[in-house]
Structures are given as structure tokens and as C-alpha cells.
Design an enzyme around this catalytic site. Sequence first.
Site, PDB file in Angstrom:
ATOM      1  N   ARG A   1      -5.560  19.317   3.777  1.00 36.42           N
ATOM      2  CA  ARG A   1      -6.349  19.735   2.606  1.00 36.42           C
ATOM      3  C   ARG A   1      -7.546  20.572   3.049  1.00 36.42           C
ATOM      4  O   ARG A   1      -8.146  20.315   4.089  1.00 36.42           O
ATOM      5  CB  ARG A   1      -6.871  18.520   1.828  1.00 36.42           C
ATOM      6  CG  ARG A   1      -5.793  17.716   1.156  1.00 36.42           C
ATOM      7  CD  ARG A   1      -6.412  16.715   0.185  1.00 36.42           C
ATOM      8  NE  ARG A   1      -5.420  15.738  -0.249  1.00 36.42           N
ATOM      9  CZ  ARG A   1      -5.481  14.453   0.065  1.00 36.42           C
ATOM     10  NH1 ARG A   1      -6.479  13.958   0.774  1.00 36.42           N
ATOM     11  NH2 ARG A   1      -4.547  13.635  -0.368  1.00 36.42           N
TER      12      ARG A   1
ATOM     13  N   GLU B   1      -7.453  -1.849   4.807  1.00 36.43           N
ATOM     14  CA  GLU B   1      -7.454  -1.925   3.349  1.00 36.43           C
ATOM     15  C   GLU B   1      -6.637  -3.122   2.873  1.00 36.43           C
ATOM     16  O   GLU B   1      -6.976  -3.774   1.889  1.00 36.43           O
ATOM     17  CB  GLU B   1      -6.849  -0.640   2.764  1.00 36.43           C
ATOM     18  CG  GLU B   1      -7.766   0.550   2.896  1.00 36.43           C
ATOM     19  CD  GLU B   1      -7.036   1.858   3.038  1.00 36.43           C
ATOM     20  OE1 GLU B   1      -6.024   1.915   3.773  1.00 36.43           O
ATOM     21  OE2 GLU B   1      -7.471   2.840   2.431  1.00 36.43           O
TER      22      GLU B   1
ATOM     23  N   ARG C   1      -2.331  -1.536  -3.816  1.00 35.17           N
ATOM     24  CA  ARG C   1      -3.339  -0.479  -3.824  1.00 35.17           C
ATOM     25  C   ARG C   1      -2.926   0.556  -4.861  1.00 35.17           C
ATOM     26  O   ARG C   1      -1.790   1.028  -4.843  1.00 35.17           O
ATOM     27  CB  ARG C   1      -3.421   0.160  -2.442  1.00 35.17           C
ATOM     28  CG  ARG C   1      -4.416   1.275  -2.397  1.00 35.17           C
ATOM     29  CD  ARG C   1      -4.511   1.827  -1.001  1.00 35.17           C
ATOM     30  NE  ARG C   1      -5.302   3.032  -1.002  1.00 35.17           N
ATOM     31  CZ  ARG C   1      -5.160   4.004  -0.125  1.00 35.17           C
ATOM     32  NH1 ARG C   1      -4.262   3.916   0.831  1.00 35.17           N
ATOM     33  NH2 ARG C   1      -5.919   5.068  -0.186  1.00 35.17           N
TER      34      ARG C   1
ATOM     35  N   ASN D   1       0.870  -1.174   0.000  1.00 34.66           N
ATOM     36  CA  ASN D   1       0.000   0.000   0.000  1.00 34.66           C
ATOM     37  C   ASN D   1       0.912   1.231   0.000  1.00 34.66           C
ATOM     38  O   ASN D   1       1.448   1.618   1.029  1.00 34.66           O
ATOM     39  CB  ASN D   1      -0.867  -0.063   1.270  1.00 34.66           C
ATOM     40  CG  ASN D   1      -1.860   1.078   1.366  1.00 34.66           C
ATOM     41  OD1 ASN D   1      -1.798   2.029   0.598  1.00 34.66           O
ATOM     42  ND2 ASN D   1      -2.772   0.974   2.332  1.00 34.66           N
TER      43      ASN D   1
ATOM     44  N   GLY E   1      -7.541   6.952  11.373  1.00 33.16           N
ATOM     45  CA  GLY E   1      -6.884   7.295  12.642  1.00 33.16           C
ATOM     46  C   GLY E   1      -7.755   8.109  13.588  1.00 33.16           C
ATOM     47  O   GLY E   1      -7.841   7.817  14.782  1.00 33.16           O
ATOM     48  N   ILE E   2      -8.422   9.143  13.074  1.00 29.19           N
ATOM     49  CA  ILE E   2      -9.262   9.981  13.934  1.00 29.19           C
ATOM     50  C   ILE E   2     -10.569   9.246  14.265  1.00 29.19           C
ATOM     51  O   ILE E   2     -10.982   9.188  15.421  1.00 29.19           O
ATOM     52  CB  ILE E   2      -9.550  11.342  13.252  1.00 29.19           C
ATOM     53  CG1 ILE E   2      -8.244  12.096  12.983  1.00 29.19           C
ATOM     54  CG2 ILE E   2     -10.506  12.181  14.095  1.00 29.19           C
ATOM     55  CD1 ILE E   2      -8.399  13.382  12.184  1.00 29.19           C
TER      56      ILE E   2
ATOM     57  N   HIS F   1     -10.637   6.338  -1.234  1.00 28.04           N
ATOM     58  CA  HIS F   1     -10.790   5.510  -0.022  1.00 28.04           C
ATOM     59  C   HIS F   1     -11.740   4.332  -0.269  1.00 28.04           C
ATOM     60  O   HIS F   1     -12.306   3.781   0.679  1.00 28.04           O
ATOM     61  CB  HIS F   1     -11.353   6.322   1.160  1.00 28.04           C
ATOM     62  CG  HIS F   1     -10.380   7.285   1.777  1.00 28.04           C
ATOM     63  ND1 HIS F   1     -10.763   8.526   2.243  1.00 28.04           N
ATOM     64  CD2 HIS F   1      -9.055   7.183   2.034  1.00 28.04           C
ATOM     65  CE1 HIS F   1      -9.713   9.159   2.745  1.00 28.04           C
ATOM     66  NE2 HIS F   1      -8.659   8.357   2.618  1.00 28.04           N
TER      67      HIS F   1
END
Length: 401
Positions: free
Chosen positions: A243, A388, A93, A7, A333-334, A182
Site C-alpha cells: 500500500r 491479537e 477478529r 483471525n 513482522g518487521i 490494528h
Amino acid sequence: MIILVLNSGSSSLKYKLFNMPDEELLSSGLIENIGDAHKKSVFTYKNLPHEKIKGETDCKDHRHAVELVFDALTETTSGFLKNLKEISAIGHRVVHGKDIFTGPAVVSEDSLAEMKKLTELAPLHMPVNIACIEECIKILPGVLQVAHFDTSYYTGMPEFSSLYPVPYDWHKKYSVRRYGFHGISYQYVNETASLLLKKPLSELKLISTHLGNGASITAFSQGRVLDTSMGFTPLEGLMMGTRAGYFDPAVIPYLISKTGFSLEDIIKKLNNESGLTAISGIGRDMRSIIDASREGNTRAQLAFDMFVHTLRKYIGAYFFSLGGADAIIFTGGIGENSPEVREAVFENLAPLGLAIDEKANRSIKREKTGFINTETGKTKILVIPANEELMIARETYKTAS
Ligand code: ADP
């Protein structure tokens, strides 16, 4: 059957080695800061059940990173494999498949040539994804390699949500549309949710949020994606680590005239210097932002509030578009680790049947899966750690067998 999954991100490479179909994780690792002139690369890997090994290394590019992974897998003292020939297949990926790759693709000269044509759609990621594939062909020629695209999950998204309301020939001539990203992560969490909810995916309405450094949200119903927040590129949608997310493009010519920045400068700033980093002034890490807010840092508090507000707006829009939801899913993560963000997202929503059980919410972090809604909450709220790599291993195994 031993399957290696790679990945690759713009400056990182994660790998996992699985024994399939048992889904047994044999080894995993991560190389960060690849090709960074200012920072040493860091290589962390686990050869289960051995200890975690961490060290600094020089890693000049992704091809070199692939070599380091293969070395680590076979090193005499700590490596897991005796011989690389034990690897039966490799899953990769790949970030963009446009509308050409609507599912996993076996790597061949032809498919690789098609992938190379898509570089202009994801200039930071496609070259590194392709470099990893080419390096694997070099090191293990003849071993089955399968590419898995982040965009394939959105095949079948309706035109009313995938097209932008812009001149129609932009879509027809230049393929300007919402692609979504994603996708592999959403496929994994949605399939896991279907098992936990004991209902087939075709009967579920799901709102899934992947909140990592990149962040997005996807609405799913009748067995396909209804809408998603990332668009032609991953820049659109939620506020993210660096972003901006949704943003009025008319600001761009105004800023160029005021600042002398080039168009390229501004796009770079919108991708790398915006979002949580820009607003908090202390970086993109949600843990630090929450800690600083508690200590009274008002910009950190503002960054947290903006992140949560944007997320609530999208969840609200998708909840309405779907006509309610069976479950709202948190990953990344969050999403997996921040009870504070999850709690703030559902504040005052009990009248809509959306309510968090405080104790369950606080107890779910660090790779735990579970429900965090109250018993009376009509919509289930689920935390599911992203995986993933396992999704890629499953699909690669299907192709190989
Ligand atoms: P990527 O998108 O790069 O794969 P991850 O999904 O690993 O990133 O998410 C990384 C982010 O997760 C970090 O920047 C950090 O903000 C957030 N995070 C990790 N642990 C916690 C935590 N305990 N509380 C809040 N945020 C966290």
C-alpha cells in the site's frame, strides 16, 4: 475453558486454541492462499506439544477453511480435541465496527445484520470475517461467539484527530472520518507495555508501531488513542508492503486522463501494487529488501530509506503531539524481527533522548520481548511480539464468564 480464536484475512485464516484463563496455547495454525486459482492453499498447524504439520490443500473459500480448521482440531491422529463440543466459546477478529461497535459484541442475528451493513467500508475483509462467523454458527450452533473489532480501540479518539478537514457534511452524512485499524494489536502491546513499565495505562504516553505487511502507528495518552495513521480505510498512513500510504489524491484524475486506467484500477494499484513492492521492484518482503540493499541494489535501498523516512516522520509528529513519550513500541513482522529498521529509525536521535542499545537491538527478534533503548535514553524503546489472538481470547473469556 477452551476458547477458539479465528483471525481471518482477505486470503488467509489463522486460528489459536487457548485454555483460559491460564492463557495456555493448545493449538495454532494458518491456512494461506485461500481461494487462489493459481496457488495451492497451504495449511500449517501445530497441536502442541506435537510436531508442526504442514501440507498443501485445496481450500476454495473461507467457509471451507473454517471446516478444515475444525477437522484439524478433531482429527484422530493429530487433532487436539476429541469432540468440538469441548469448545466453550469462539472469538473472531472483525476488521470494521464503524462507530456502532465500540467494544466486543456477542454474535446474534441482530449484531450480524449490523456487521453486514458495514461491508461497504471494508469490502475485502468484512465478507470473509462474516463468512467465518456464519460457518461457526452452522458447525457449532448455540456456542457463544464474540466479535472483536479492529476499530473499537479508537473509540474516544478526539475529533481534532479523527475528522478530516473536508466539507463537514461528509462526516455527518457519510461517516467519512479516520477509523483506525490494528486496534486489537495495539490494545495487546499497550497493555503489555503497561505491565513492563509498571505503570497504569492512564499514566502512560505511548507511541506504538505495528509494522507487518500492513503497517500503522498509534499515539496513546490519558488512557485513550490520541491519533493513528490509518484512516477511513487501511490505505492511509505509513508506506506498507503493497500500500502507498499517504498520497496526494489529486494524482488520481491526472492519471486517469493520462493512462485510461479506471478509478477502480488505480485504487487497486494503490492497495496492492504500491509501497515496498513498487519501489523495490523485488517484492514486499523486508528481509529480501535488506539483503538486496547490502548487495548494492539501489531500488531496494530506496524502498528501505522511504519506509524508514515515513516512519520517522510519523514518530516525530506523534512525539511532539504527545509532548514526549514514555515508550515507543515495535510489533508486527518487521517491527519484531528487523534490527536494521529499528536502528535506522533512531539514527541521530540521541539529543531527543531516543537511543538504541546496539547489542540489545540485535538480540531481540523471533518472538522475543524486551527493551532496546540505552540506559540513559529517556524514552524506553520496546519490542513486543503481536498477539491479537490472545487479546481476543482474554476478552472472549471476560464475556463468557
Ligand atoms: P501480516 O501483516 O501479513 O500479518 P506480518 O506481521 O507477519 O504480516 O509481517 C510480515 C512481514 O514481516 C514480511 O513481509 C517481512 O517483510 C517482515 N519480516 C519478517 N521477518 C523479518 C526479518 N527477519 N527481517 C525483516 N523483516 C522481516
